[in-house]
Design an enzyme around this catalytic site. Structure first.
Site, PDB file in Angstrom:
ATOM      1  N   GLY A 123       5.078   3.043  -4.647  1.00 44.68           N
ATOM      2  CA  GLY A 123       5.206   1.674  -4.127  1.00 44.68           C
ATOM      3  C   GLY A 123       6.532   1.058  -4.512  1.00 44.68           C
ATOM      4  O   GLY A 123       7.599   1.524  -4.107  1.00 44.68           O
ATOM      5  N   GLU A 131      -9.158   1.619   2.075  1.00 45.99           N
ATOM      6  CA  GLU A 131      -9.205   1.862   3.515  1.00 45.99           C
ATOM      7  C   GLU A 131     -10.653   2.028   3.973  1.00 45.99           C
ATOM      8  O   GLU A 131     -11.513   2.431   3.186  1.00 45.99           O
ATOM      9  CB  GLU A 131      -8.500   3.188   3.836  1.00 45.99           C
ATOM     10  CG  GLU A 131      -7.091   3.309   3.326  1.00 45.99           C
ATOM     11  CD  GLU A 131      -6.118   2.545   4.186  1.00 45.99           C
ATOM     12  OE1 GLU A 131      -6.413   2.344   5.381  1.00 45.99           O
ATOM     13  OE2 GLU A 131      -5.081   2.118   3.650  1.00 45.99           O
ATOM     14  N   LYS A 156       2.404  12.504  -2.759  1.00 45.73           N
ATOM     15  CA  LYS A 156       3.427  11.834  -3.563  1.00 45.73           C
ATOM     16  C   LYS A 156       3.930  12.778  -4.670  1.00 45.73           C
ATOM     17  O   LYS A 156       5.127  12.818  -4.972  1.00 45.73           O
ATOM     18  CB  LYS A 156       2.839  10.556  -4.169  1.00 45.73           C
ATOM     19  CG  LYS A 156       2.525   9.501  -3.092  1.00 45.73           C
ATOM     20  CD  LYS A 156       1.635   8.396  -3.617  1.00 45.73           C
ATOM     21  CE  LYS A 156       1.380   7.322  -2.579  1.00 45.73           C
ATOM     22  NZ  LYS A 156       0.357   6.348  -3.000  1.00 45.73           N
ATOM     23  N   VAL A 195       2.856  -2.389   5.580  1.00 46.88           N
ATOM     24  CA  VAL A 195       4.212  -2.192   5.045  1.00 46.88           C
ATOM     25  C   VAL A 195       5.249  -2.850   5.964  1.00 46.88           C
ATOM     26  O   VAL A 195       6.195  -3.504   5.505  1.00 46.88           O
ATOM     27  CB  VAL A 195       4.529  -0.687   4.862  1.00 46.88           C
ATOM     28  CG1 VAL A 195       5.927  -0.485   4.289  1.00 46.88           C
ATOM     29  CG2 VAL A 195       3.504  -0.031   3.954  1.00 46.88           C
ATOM     30  N   LYS A 255       4.092   9.276   3.456  1.00 46.17           N
ATOM     31  CA  LYS A 255       4.081  10.394   2.483  1.00 46.17           C
ATOM     32  C   LYS A 255       3.448  11.668   3.012  1.00 46.17           C
ATOM     33  O   LYS A 255       3.906  12.761   2.736  1.00 46.17           O
ATOM     34  CB  LYS A 255       3.425   9.960   1.178  1.00 46.17           C
ATOM     35  CG  LYS A 255       2.020   9.383   1.316  1.00 46.17           C
ATOM     36  CD  LYS A 255       2.002   7.906   1.106  1.00 46.17           C
ATOM     37  CE  LYS A 255       0.778   7.289   1.760  1.00 46.17           C
ATOM     38  NZ  LYS A 255       0.391   6.017   1.206  1.00 46.17           N
ATOM     39  N   GLY A 301     -11.107  -5.495   1.613  1.00 48.81           N
ATOM     40  CA  GLY A 301      -9.907  -5.046   2.332  1.00 48.81           C
ATOM     41  C   GLY A 301      -8.948  -4.298   1.430  1.00 48.81           C
ATOM     42  O   GLY A 301      -7.786  -4.094   1.754  1.00 48.81           O
ATOM     43  N   GLY A 308       0.574  -1.999  -1.466  1.00 43.93           N
ATOM     44  CA  GLY A 308       0.617  -3.391  -1.008  1.00 43.93           C
ATOM     45  C   GLY A 308       1.846  -3.666  -0.169  1.00 43.93           C
ATOM     46  O   GLY A 308       2.854  -2.976  -0.242  1.00 43.93           O
ATOM     47  N   LYS A 339       1.363   0.126  18.397  1.00 41.09           N
ATOM     48  CA  LYS A 339       0.449   0.894  19.240  1.00 41.09           C
ATOM     49  C   LYS A 339      -0.512   0.011  20.041  1.00 41.09           C
ATOM     50  O   LYS A 339      -0.758   0.262  21.207  1.00 41.09           O
ATOM     51  CB  LYS A 339      -0.356   1.833  18.307  1.00 41.09           C
ATOM     52  CG  LYS A 339      -1.054   2.956  19.034  1.00 41.09           C
ATOM     53  CD  LYS A 339      -1.586   3.995  18.074  1.00 41.09           C
ATOM     54  CE  LYS A 339      -2.774   3.478  17.309  1.00 41.09           C
ATOM     55  NZ  LYS A 339      -3.405   4.431  16.423  1.00 41.09           N
ATOM     56  N   ASP A 376      -3.632  11.632  -1.200  1.00 39.45           N
ATOM     57  CA  ASP A 376      -2.501  10.710  -1.256  1.00 39.45           C
ATOM     58  C   ASP A 376      -1.650  10.988  -2.511  1.00 39.45           C
ATOM     59  O   ASP A 376      -0.417  11.070  -2.436  1.00 39.45           O
ATOM     60  CB  ASP A 376      -3.055   9.278  -1.255  1.00 39.45           C
ATOM     61  CG  ASP A 376      -1.971   8.230  -1.274  1.00 39.45           C
ATOM     62  OD1 ASP A 376      -1.356   8.000  -0.222  1.00 39.45           O
ATOM     63  OD2 ASP A 376      -1.727   7.651  -2.358  1.00 39.45           O
TER      64      ASP A 376
END
Ligand code: HSE
Length: 405
Positions: free
Chosen positions: A127, A183, A198, A16, A98, A180, A295, A40, A194
């Protein structure tokens, strides 16, 4: 805050963060200076000047020339520490986390009130779809009856490919990970967490109800098999993982469950990583918002829109939340909003199982159809919601539950 060029600091430069960086650099109208980016991992190569990067959050949080902190990291606890520090020191925040927002909503809301700061988070749900500000600003809660949405791109992508390619869950998931897309640890997506986070955020802005993630039922597609897709196909239906929130008298029905959807349902057409949210109101009737739900660039554009909104001092007014609190206060109701969650109703569901013992925990009121074979067993039945709610702690590995409309 200066109204022409904002000084922005980013936490996180993953999917993001990089998307935001790109859309910001391509924006001809909106001006912002990225003052610093805190990340990080020192070993990772970054495509920005090294002078912009820091590994120490204090390099940002101790500065007094930052207008906006944009938080886009995956560590929930660290995200909460960063966002609370910024809000507490008078800095406005944009976040796309979230889980953190849903888990610590009450604390973060209080911090905003206390410090007069703004925390906005359009990129956290749907998104690229502008749904949170739409629910907050456009819909009056008196007239809004329900929201139902496909809110997770990964699971919708898996469901679409299983159906269109006739492949089983494990195969498609593996493929999605190798490409990819999903996850490395896709549990939060496939088990419906998830979607749950939301749904909770949308419920706050649609109805004002504030619930914690462990207070709401989420069953995902982790136990789906091709037999379920085949059953749907034979009936001309599709399976979609849906976050649902609706008014039910003085209470609310809120849950995340797989659903069979019919071809005339707008959510039937939502394929691959797209998201779709249907909002229903008394007079507006049904309206559906669709767009890329995940995305880099789609989410980055939602974050940019939030940063831009801060230039005109936008903050959520939490109109529905304040109204619900006022009403509860007038009615002498104390405690949290969990008492507003309706669990006293039945749902018609398809349940695929291995052994009949697995159904013993369910309050099955009426079986409409039963199918047994050496390969697949399922029932279609009216089931007491409370007994499904109890499955949220442990659904096991054999049950697949899907709502029949
Ligand atoms: N994992 C999320 C999804 C990312 O697949 O939708 C966007 O929130």
């Amino acid at each position: 805050m200066s109204n022409d060029k904002l000084s922005v600091a980013l936490f996180g430069f993953g999917c993001v963060g990089q998307g935001l960086y790109d859309v910001l650099n391509h924006s001809e109208v909106f001006q912002a200076d990225i003052a610093r980016i805190c990340v990080k991992d020192p070993a990772k190569e970054r495509r920005v000047a090294a002078s912009l990067i820091t590994f120490d959050k204090e390099d940002i949080l101790n500065r007094n020339d930052i207008d906006v902190v944009v938080e886009m990291i995956t560590d929930t606890e660290e995200a909460y520490r960063i966002v609370s520090r910024a809000l507490g020191s008078g800095v406005n925040v944009v976040s796309a986390s979230k889980k953190m927002l849903a888990t610590y909503f009450s604390e973060l809301h209080e911090l905003q009130e206390k410090n007069g700061t703004a925390l906005i988070y359009e990129g956290s749900a749907g998104g690229s779809i502008p749904i949170i500000r739409t629910l907050e600003e456009y819909y009056d809660n008196e007239l809004l009856s329900s929201i139902r949405g496909i809110l997770n791109g990964t699971t919708n992508y898996i469901l679409t490919r299983m159906e269109l390619e006739g492949r089983d869950y494990g195969e498609v998931l593996k493929d999605a990970q190798q490409n990819g897309f999903a996850e490395a640890d896709p549990w939060s997506d496939v088990a419906g967490y998830d979607t749950l986070y939301k749904t909770l955020l949308l419920s706050i802005h649609a109805f004002g109800i504030v619930l914690k993630p462990d207070e709401v039922l989420n069953l995902g597609i982790q136990n789906i098999s091709f037999a379920d897709i085949r059953y749907a196909r034979e009936k001309g239906l599709r399976i979609r993982l849906i976050g649902f929130a609706a008014k039910a008298g003085d209470k609310f029905r809120i849950y995340v469950l797989p659903h069979f959807v019919k071809p005339d349902d707008e959510l039937y057409k939502v394929q691959y990583e797209y998201n779709g949210i249907e909002v229903e109101g008394a007079y507006s009737c049904k309206q559906t918002f669709t767009g890329k739900g995940a995305g880099s660039h789609p989410t980055g554009s939602a974050v940019l829109s939030d940063i831009s909104a801060l230039t005109y001092n936008y903050k959520y007014a939490y109109k529905k939340l304040n109204k619900l609190r006022r009403q509860r206060h007038e009615q002498g109701q104390t405690g949290n909003d969990l008492s507003l969650l309706d669990k006293d109703f039945t749902l018609k569901v398809y349940i695929r199982f291995k052994s009949k013992d697995e159904l013993a925990r369910l309050d099955i009121r009426h079986v409409e159809e039963e199918y047994r074979s050496p390969e697949v067993n399922f029932i279609i039945a009216e089931v007491g919601f409370s007994s499904l709610y109890a499955l949220r702690d442990d659904i096991g590995q054999n049950l697949f539950v899907c709502v029949v409309a």
